[in-house]
Design a protein around this motif. Sequence first.
Motif, PDB file in Angstrom:
ATOM      1  N   GLN A   1     -17.500 -36.079  24.603  1.00 39.49           N
ATOM      2  CA  GLN A   1     -18.336 -36.469  25.734  1.00 39.49           C
ATOM      3  C   GLN A   1     -19.137 -35.276  26.249  1.00 39.49           C
ATOM      4  O   GLN A   1     -20.320 -35.379  26.557  1.00 39.49           O
ATOM      5  CB  GLN A   1     -17.472 -37.045  26.852  1.00 39.49           C
ATOM      6  CG  GLN A   1     -18.278 -37.595  28.029  1.00 39.49           C
ATOM      7  CD  GLN A   1     -17.392 -38.202  29.099  1.00 39.49           C
ATOM      8  OE1 GLN A   1     -16.235 -38.498  28.866  1.00 39.49           O
ATOM      9  NE2 GLN A   1     -17.945 -38.369  30.284  1.00 39.49           N
ATOM     10  N   LEU A   2     -18.502 -34.106  26.317  1.00 39.88           N
ATOM     11  CA  LEU A   2     -19.185 -32.909  26.804  1.00 39.88           C
ATOM     12  C   LEU A   2     -20.268 -32.446  25.826  1.00 39.88           C
ATOM     13  O   LEU A   2     -21.307 -31.915  26.235  1.00 39.88           O
ATOM     14  CB  LEU A   2     -18.177 -31.780  27.043  1.00 39.88           C
ATOM     15  CG  LEU A   2     -17.223 -31.983  28.224  1.00 39.88           C
ATOM     16  CD1 LEU A   2     -16.167 -30.896  28.250  1.00 39.88           C
ATOM     17  CD2 LEU A   2     -17.994 -32.001  29.545  1.00 39.88           C
ATOM     18  N   LEU A   3     -20.052 -32.649  24.528  1.00 39.55           N
ATOM     19  CA  LEU A   3     -21.065 -32.289  23.536  1.00 39.55           C
ATOM     20  C   LEU A   3     -22.331 -33.142  23.693  1.00 39.55           C
ATOM     21  O   LEU A   3     -23.431 -32.714  23.350  1.00 39.55           O
ATOM     22  CB  LEU A   3     -20.513 -32.455  22.116  1.00 39.55           C
ATOM     23  CG  LEU A   3     -19.536 -31.385  21.633  1.00 39.55           C
ATOM     24  CD1 LEU A   3     -18.936 -31.793  20.299  1.00 39.55           C
ATOM     25  CD2 LEU A   3     -20.232 -30.030  21.506  1.00 39.55           C
ATOM     26  N   ASN A   4     -22.138 -34.376  24.167  1.00 47.07           N
ATOM     27  CA  ASN A   4     -23.265 -35.279  24.439  1.00 47.07           C
ATOM     28  C   ASN A   4     -24.160 -35.477  23.217  1.00 47.07           C
ATOM     29  O   ASN A   4     -25.385 -35.439  23.310  1.00 47.07           O
ATOM     30  CB  ASN A   4     -24.101 -34.751  25.613  1.00 47.07           C
ATOM     31  CG  ASN A   4     -25.043 -35.811  26.175  1.00 47.07           C
ATOM     32  OD1 ASN A   4     -24.703 -36.989  26.203  1.00 47.07           O
ATOM     33  ND2 ASN A   4     -26.216 -35.413  26.607  1.00 47.07           N
ATOM     34  N   GLN A   5     -23.544 -35.696  22.055  1.00 49.37           N
ATOM     35  CA  GLN A   5     -24.308 -35.865  20.816  1.00 49.37           C
ATOM     36  C   GLN A   5     -24.398 -37.314  20.360  1.00 49.37           C
ATOM     37  O   GLN A   5     -24.802 -37.593  19.231  1.00 49.37           O
ATOM     38  CB  GLN A   5     -23.690 -35.003  19.706  1.00 49.37           C
ATOM     39  CG  GLN A   5     -23.921 -33.513  19.894  1.00 49.37           C
ATOM     40  CD  GLN A   5     -25.399 -33.179  19.938  1.00 49.37           C
ATOM     41  OE1 GLN A   5     -26.143 -33.446  19.000  1.00 49.37           O
ATOM     42  NE2 GLN A   5     -25.841 -32.600  21.054  1.00 49.37           N
ATOM     43  N   GLY A   6     -24.010 -38.254  21.241  1.00 50.19           N
ATOM     44  CA  GLY A   6     -24.121 -39.664  20.883  1.00 50.19           C
ATOM     45  C   GLY A   6     -25.564 -40.067  20.651  1.00 50.19           C
ATOM     46  O   GLY A   6     -26.478 -39.595  21.339  1.00 50.19           O
ATOM     47  N   TYR A   7     -25.764 -40.973  19.710  1.00 47.22           N
ATOM     48  CA  TYR A   7     -27.113 -41.431  19.375  1.00 47.22           C
ATOM     49  C   TYR A   7     -27.798 -42.088  20.565  1.00 47.22           C
ATOM     50  O   TYR A   7     -28.988 -41.890  20.805  1.00 47.22           O
ATOM     51  CB  TYR A   7     -27.023 -42.391  18.182  1.00 47.22           C
ATOM     52  CG  TYR A   7     -28.193 -43.336  18.016  1.00 47.22           C
ATOM     53  CD1 TYR A   7     -29.505 -42.870  18.016  1.00 47.22           C
ATOM     54  CD2 TYR A   7     -27.987 -44.709  17.837  1.00 47.22           C
ATOM     55  CE1 TYR A   7     -30.568 -43.738  17.861  1.00 47.22           C
ATOM     56  CE2 TYR A   7     -29.048 -45.571  17.671  1.00 47.22           C
ATOM     57  CZ  TYR A   7     -30.333 -45.095  17.693  1.00 47.22           C
ATOM     58  OH  TYR A   7     -31.394 -45.947  17.545  1.00 47.22           O
ATOM     59  N   LEU A   8     -27.040 -42.861  21.349  1.00 54.45           N
ATOM     60  CA  LEU A   8     -27.632 -43.589  22.468  1.00 54.45           C
ATOM     61  C   LEU A   8     -27.111 -43.067  23.800  1.00 54.45           C
ATOM     62  O   LEU A   8     -25.941 -42.701  23.924  1.00 54.45           O
ATOM     63  CB  LEU A   8     -27.349 -45.084  22.363  1.00 54.45           C
ATOM     64  CG  LEU A   8     -28.031 -45.825  21.199  1.00 54.45           C
ATOM     65  CD1 LEU A   8     -27.598 -47.283  21.171  1.00 54.45           C
ATOM     66  CD2 LEU A   8     -29.546 -45.736  21.316  1.00 54.45           C
ATOM     67  N   LEU A   9     -28.000 -43.054  24.768  1.00 46.74           N
ATOM     68  CA  LEU A   9     -27.660 -42.660  26.135  1.00 46.74           C
ATOM     69  C   LEU A   9     -27.429 -43.937  26.943  1.00 46.74           C
ATOM     70  O   LEU A   9     -28.345 -44.752  27.083  1.00 46.74           O
ATOM     71  CB  LEU A   9     -28.795 -41.839  26.734  1.00 46.74           C
ATOM     72  CG  LEU A   9     -28.582 -41.285  28.143  1.00 46.74           C
ATOM     73  CD1 LEU A   9     -27.519 -40.197  28.133  1.00 46.74           C
ATOM     74  CD2 LEU A   9     -29.899 -40.732  28.697  1.00 46.74           C
ATOM     75  N   PHE A  10     -26.215 -44.095  27.451  1.00 47.51           N
ATOM     76  CA  PHE A  10     -25.876 -45.267  28.268  1.00 47.51           C
ATOM     77  C   PHE A  10     -26.033 -44.900  29.745  1.00 47.51           C
ATOM     78  O   PHE A  10     -25.499 -43.889  30.205  1.00 47.51           O
ATOM     79  CB  PHE A  10     -24.443 -45.722  28.008  1.00 47.51           C
ATOM     80  CG  PHE A  10     -23.973 -46.792  28.963  1.00 47.51           C
ATOM     81  CD1 PHE A  10     -24.397 -48.104  28.816  1.00 47.51           C
ATOM     82  CD2 PHE A  10     -23.120 -46.481  30.016  1.00 47.51           C
ATOM     83  CE1 PHE A  10     -23.970 -49.092  29.699  1.00 47.51           C
ATOM     84  CE2 PHE A  10     -22.679 -47.451  30.897  1.00 47.51           C
ATOM     85  CZ  PHE A  10     -23.117 -48.763  30.735  1.00 47.51           C
ATOM     86  N   THR A  11     -26.755 -45.730  30.477  1.00 49.55           N
ATOM     87  CA  THR A  11     -26.942 -45.520  31.912  1.00 49.55           C
ATOM     88  C   THR A  11     -26.663 -46.826  32.638  1.00 49.55           C
ATOM     89  O   THR A  11     -27.129 -47.888  32.213  1.00 49.55           O
ATOM     90  CB  THR A  11     -28.376 -45.057  32.235  1.00 49.55           C
ATOM     91  OG1 THR A  11     -28.731 -43.973  31.376  1.00 49.55           O
ATOM     92  CG2 THR A  11     -28.490 -44.606  33.683  1.00 49.55           C
TER      93      THR A  11
END
Length: 905
Positions: A891-901
């Motif tokens: 989660q801290l790396l924040n390398q997910g393909y999609l940003l969920f808001t």
Amino acid sequence: MKRLAVIPSDKIQDYLNQGYSSQWLKDYYNPGRFFDEVYLLSNLEKDQPDLLGMKVIHTGPRDLARRIKELNIDIVRAYGGNWACAYACEHKVPGVPVVVSVHDSSPNKLSDSIKEADIVFCMSKAVRDLVATKFNRQDRIWILPNRVDFKTMHAYPQDQTEDLNKRFPFRYKILHVGRLSKEKNLDTLIKALSLLGDDYGLIAVGHGDATPYKQLAQKLNVHPRISFIDAVPNQELARYYSFSSCMCIPSRWEGFGMVFIEALACGAVVIASDIAPLNEYMVEGENGLLVNNFEDPQAIAQAIQMACNDENLRAKLQSKARDSVSIFEKEKIEEREINFYKKVLDMHDDRSSKIKDCYQKALSWVKLHTIPEQGIIVHSQQRVPYLEVTGYLIPTLIKANEMDLARAYAEFLAYMQQPDGSVRGPDGKKYVFDTGQALRGLVSAAGQWPEFKTAAIKAADYILSQMEPTGRINFVYEDNIPESVHLFVLPALVETGLAFKRSVYIEAAQNSMMYYKQQPHVLSLKYLTHFLAYIIDGFIDMGEADFVRPLVEKLFSTQKKDGRIPAYDGVHWVCSVGLAQMAIIGYKLGIQKSADMALDYLCSIQNASGGFYGSYGMGANYFPKAEISWANKFFLDAVHMRHPERSEGSHPSKDSSPFGLRMTNDAQLLDDKQWHTTITAGQSVQELASKIKSNVFPVWCKPLLNHTKPDDLLLELGSGTGELAAIYALYGRQVQLLDYSTESNSFAARLFQELGLNGKFHCCNVLQRIPLDDASVDWVYSSGVLEHFSDKEIIGILKESKRLARQGVMSLVPNADAIFYRIGKHKMEQEGTWKYGHEDPKWTMRPLFEAAGLCHIQEYSVGTYHALQFWGKDHDDIKHFLDQCSPKQLQLLNQGYLLFTMGLI
């Protein structure tokens, strides 16, 4: 000789009053003495020959551009994203880069003019995320944290703080450093103090109105335990950090948090809110304590008690504090800043220097060939005023910050205007085209000086009087000039309608545009590039970029290696003004490389006088021996349009015409049929249904399942194949699907039928009002939709979603932080294999959700492993690394393909 102009947000004396030393500020404004001369240009200061190594020149906004030219400034640096940013960006000088440093993460303190900056320095990632919502050049956003002087900020032994212990004789001393304002959350800290024993005292250091805080303390009966101090010099502040039991600032928001870095450098025990950017350099239980619920006095009180009484924890935090912020050491940050300055200078030195010189020469030519108290000449062999060119030079001069000359031109036009609103050509005849260009100038001038409104309306009324009901405009030119050049009149008519709220002008312009669009051969290569460019540019500004793009690409395909484009199909000579207009058109459509080549060629043929002949080359017959005034006008406009940071294939932000029609550029949007073909990728309804039955789900289903519950009613915007909605329906959610593609809606309906599911289907454009009642669903969500729209359009979509939802709104967009997705996407774009059209990955959606009125926003990325698929190959080493990471680390790396808001109502 390197020269820097600095524009601080406040007076220098204000910074000195806050405790900054003269030497610190000297180094701050000229790190490492990198610049030979530094000028402070501000309307807040009086002239001074030397202030902290800078020459201070009182400079108002209208004088800024002139001053930058006179001083031969190399870089303009604005300190602050609000008024200093606007001051610098709204008065730019072509060829002189503007660097803006943004310190605050509050959206209210970021000017829209930031989009005109060349480079933006951001204090932190949180500030970067905010800037990215308005400044769409990600490669020009550079992180430059604030700096700490470790020679000043260090721990003091107990015997050197004894006087402070006597002055503040509490057992536990809580230090709060920061201006007395809402974001510092001193009010909640005072409430927390009321929950602690009498042996806890609070020392509040900072400027501001202490009255409301003193009143709160009086009300809670803790006023004897609070000391308010207006300011403490920096070196003295280090002693406060050292002697305090803890420093606690439960900020509501921060841009960087300088005092936290200083306190850690002094080995203090620090308590802060668990917010960005503080949690970018503070780790809970490692070098500080982070409070998640910073509005809760009880939570803050508990953190203070732990910080003051747990000796093992204190020892651990203090032992790691200084090293944890060593990256912010003054010398290291100054070195980074100097390297940034070198990079900026390198980017603008070579090609930009030549263009800057050519620009100044062209502007000088205009001034030299202006007839005093009249206007610009026709050309070097016909020295009489040309009202057409005088008119459309006015917006050019305003852009160049030549305000006095622009006003003089407007006064001459208004004086020369005929009683019926028209203007005459050099031959004494009335022309609609000439009047239209006079209107361009008058409406621009009216935006600066309202007295020109009457003349602008008279000109617009005359143009309307010359229009037939069909939209055709009366035509009196010779055979070699096409009637459709009148398209270049229409944008000025629209601008007038918008400026003075006269819809009849806008409607007439639209009607005329449609008339000419329907004429056969309106876009013909038989026309001189100059006249053809009038037609093309008119269509673009009227929202018809897609209509002209094939012809523009065909014209640029004839461009030679040196940048010239033949004046006509089949000839070898070039029309200078036509080439300048083609450069402008290239920049408008995002065809950067070809436009740059055209501009470079113009620089190579510019005459020593700064002017241009009408044409160059063997057989040239368009004013080949006369320097024509309109060539300089369009050359100056091309330089104004030039964006050196864009490259071929990049994606400038989308814009809209006055009629709400989508303006396109080199990054094309897919139509509904193209999009349906892309998302189905040849997959049948039965194949997709089989995947779903086999529990093969995309990982980004998880956030929406986690935040909703069975029987919740969900509306999906841009539902595509219906895959996500079908999965949610399988898990007990009620679903409605909305898409603008009839093919996609049909596909989704058949998928639901195949799976035995119920759903409602709507065919609608998300940019329009959705035909559903207010609060008719629990949640509105979208996946892979919003990244295809401008920020303004996204806010509109989110506001409409908020209207429909009872609980909240969720979105999934590509994550700009996902490096493997970004690299893969870039590679596919270069190879021509990217199939998803224009999409703008986001660093954050938070400011857009806030602008739509949504609250309690949560945001994180999903699909880390999926991002690797864009990379194109299996990389076992990367996967192995990801496998070793804990969920928290991922989660801290924040390398997910999609940003969920997610934002709540």
